[in-house]
Design an enzyme around this catalytic site. Structure first.
Site, PDB file in Angstrom:
ATOM      1  N   HIS A  72      41.643  38.068  33.325  1.00 20.19           N
ATOM      2  CA  HIS A  72      42.475  39.058  33.972  1.00 20.19           C
ATOM      3  C   HIS A  72      43.848  39.165  32.884  1.00 20.19           C
ATOM      4  CE1 HIS A  72      41.551  38.695  38.539  1.00 20.19           C
ATOM      5  NE2 HIS A  72      40.429  38.246  37.813  1.00 20.19           N
ATOM      6  N   GLU A  74      46.916  39.267  33.063  1.00 15.91           N
ATOM      7  CA  GLU A  74      47.997  38.113  33.145  1.00 15.91           C
ATOM      8  C   GLU A  74      47.686  36.966  32.756  1.00 15.91           C
ATOM      9  OE1 GLU A  74      47.935  40.990  37.081  1.00 15.91           O
ATOM     10  OE2 GLU A  74      46.381  40.023  35.736  1.00 15.91           O
ATOM     11  N   CYS A 102      46.501  39.680  41.461  1.00 16.79           N
ATOM     12  CA  CYS A 102      45.731  39.025  42.532  1.00 16.79           C
ATOM     13  C   CYS A 102      46.507  37.445  42.828  1.00 16.79           C
ATOM     14  CB  CYS A 102      44.388  38.988  42.150  1.00 16.79           C
ATOM     15  SG  CYS A 102      43.928  37.550  40.717  1.00 16.79           S
ATOM     16  N   CYS A 105      46.123  35.244  40.062  1.00 13.22           N
ATOM     17  CA  CYS A 105      47.121  35.381  38.927  1.00 13.22           C
ATOM     18  C   CYS A 105      48.369  34.994  39.413  1.00 13.22           C
ATOM     19  CB  CYS A 105      46.950  36.880  38.192  1.00 13.22           C
ATOM     20  SG  CYS A 105      45.445  36.982  37.172  1.00 13.22           S
TER      21      CYS A 105
END
Length: 171
Positions: A72, A74, A102, A105
């Site tokens: 991801h 992040e 999400c 994260c």
């Protein structure tokens, strides 16, 4: 409202505008970058900014490219920034991303003690900062963080919706 109170409100609104203007510039950068990301991945990009306004971490989704469930934007930005500052604590830093992080994260950002989270589009299904749950105010959050949603929200939403529409039309 008297003139003094009105003057204070104008000053406060100007401070908010100047602060948001700085984040709008970064979000415009993120949206430009997400165009390239969107050719291979969901077009999510993140940057981490230090207290001096310098970018110390950048990430883009790489789940498909790297076959990595942790790919991801992040998390990639956090990893890069931690190498740059040689620390895992980000109290004085800001993360800016075009989609609400999400829950995975969001939990990582809480653990990293990020000072401020800024995002464009909300994620009602998986969002960790208000979309489906708000981990920034959860009793397990061990520090205070500021969350600012909705920076260039319409542009962020349009880009993500268009990406999903194009994906559906390919199949």
């Amino acid at each position: 409202m008297n003139k003094r109170t009105e003057g204070l409100n104008i000053i406060e609104n100007k401070k908010i505008f100047n602060t948001h203007f700085k984040y709008i510039k970064w979000m415009e950068f993120i949206l430009r970058t997400s165009d390239r990301v969107g050719r291979e991945e969901l077009p999510i990009t993140a940057v981490i900014i230090d207290k001096n306004g310098r970018c110390i971490g950048r990430g883009r989704n790489k789940r498909e490219t790297n076959k990595d469930p942790l790919g991801h934007a992040e998390l990639i930005a956090l990893r890069q920034a931690s190498l740059i500052i040689n620390d895992w604590r980000f109290n004085d830093c800001v993360i800016i991303t075009n989609l609400e992080p999400c829950t995975m994260c969001a939990a990582a950002l809480v653990q990293a003690r990020i000072g401020k989270v800024i995002f464009g589009a909300s994620d009602k299904k998986r969002g960790g900062f208000g979309g489906s749950i708000d981990l920034s105010i959860h009793k397990s959050a061990h520090h205070k963080m500021e969350v600012i949603p909705g920076i260039l929200q319409n542009e962020c939403e349009k880009k993500i919706k268009l990406w999903f529409k194009n994906l559906r039309n390919q199949t």
